[in-house]
Design a protein around this motif. Sequence first.
Motif, mmCIF file in Angstrom:
data_model
loop_
_atom_site.group_PDB
_atom_site.id
_atom_site.type_symbol
_atom_site.label_atom_id
_atom_site.label_comp_id
_atom_site.label_asym_id
_atom_site.label_seq_id
_atom_site.Cartn_x
_atom_site.Cartn_y
_atom_site.Cartn_z
ATOM 1 N N VAL A 29 0.850 -1.190 0.000
ATOM 2 C CA VAL A 29 0.000 0.000 0.000
ATOM 3 C C VAL A 29 0.883 1.235 0.000
ATOM 4 O O VAL A 29 1.986 1.220 0.557
ATOM 5 C CB VAL A 29 -0.962 -0.007 1.218
ATOM 6 C CG1 VAL A 29 -0.211 0.012 2.520
ATOM 7 C CG2 VAL A 29 -1.934 1.160 1.152
ATOM 8 N N VAL A 30 0.420 2.292 -0.659
ATOM 9 C CA VAL A 30 1.089 3.592 -0.630
ATOM 10 C C VAL A 30 0.201 4.555 0.140
ATOM 11 O O VAL A 30 -1.007 4.617 -0.113
ATOM 12 C CB VAL A 30 1.344 4.127 -2.050
ATOM 13 C CG1 VAL A 30 1.914 5.538 -1.995
ATOM 14 C CG2 VAL A 30 2.281 3.209 -2.814
ATOM 15 N N ALA A 31 0.780 5.290 1.074
ATOM 16 C CA ALA A 31 0.009 6.248 1.870
ATOM 17 C C ALA A 31 0.813 7.525 2.058
ATOM 18 O O ALA A 31 1.970 7.467 2.494
ATOM 19 C CB ALA A 31 -0.355 5.649 3.231
ATOM 20 N N THR A 32 0.214 8.673 1.725
ATOM 21 C CA THR A 32 0.856 9.967 1.932
ATOM 22 C C THR A 32 0.048 10.774 2.932
ATOM 23 O O THR A 32 -1.134 10.496 3.176
ATOM 24 C CB THR A 32 0.984 10.744 0.612
ATOM 25 O OG1 THR A 32 -0.316 10.962 0.043
ATOM 26 C CG2 THR A 32 1.850 9.983 -0.376
ATOM 27 N N ASP A 33 0.685 11.768 3.513
ATOM 28 C CA ASP A 33 0.046 12.577 4.546
ATOM 29 C C ASP A 33 -1.013 13.490 3.938
ATOM 30 O O ASP A 33 -0.725 14.306 3.070
ATOM 31 C CB ASP A 33 1.108 13.408 5.267
ATOM 32 C CG ASP A 33 0.536 14.218 6.423
ATOM 33 O OD1 ASP A 33 -0.591 13.920 6.874
ATOM 34 O OD2 ASP A 33 1.217 15.156 6.870
#
Length: 220
Positions: free
Chosen positions: A113-117
């Motif tokens: 998974v990719v998660a950014t703020d």
Amino acid sequence: MLLLALDTATPAVTVALHDGTSVIASSSQVDARRHGELLLPAVDRVLTEAGLGLDAVTGIVVGVGPGPYTGLRVGLMTADTFGLALGVPVHGVCTLDALAYAVDDTGLEGPFVVATDARRKEVYWARYADRRTRLSEPAVDRPAEIDPSVTALPAVGGGALLYPDIFTDARAPENVSAAALASLAAERLAAGEEPEPARPLYLRRPDAQVPKNYKVVTPK
């Protein structure tokens, strides 16, 4: 082919040049409050490093987010301006896709998974089968509200690193790089894929809002 790639959807202000085969110059600075101030000097820096003028560019690649409204629009407006001034196409690339593409440097294969703020104690995220294949549409949620089967996967990006108690296998890269953005766009163009439109993925309304029920003052 000479692609000028830029992204301001994360705290990184990142720019790169790609000649269709490889990245020939790049620059990245992390400063979430100075996107507008840092972007154009970064463009000038990579052009100087490559020994080329802006008129040599044949296409613009821009990260379309998702990302916070203020930072994201800096990159998109700059890309549109360059495209109009030079008469060259502007190609959009999902910022999360570029982060996923960069995991090749870490040895991570997938799924992940990719998660950014996203601020407001939320993250922008998407699930991937591998570095080229996104399995879900980009979304914005509080980390604790994301299905545990997703958050248990290896996760990359600043959003995952902010919440290690939720994303229990969080790792770098933290922010997107224009080098990965440009390389992914070049690969897609070479394969004859239709580029994404250069339209922002905001996913939610901007923080700045017109006050409700404000008092209207009329001349007497």
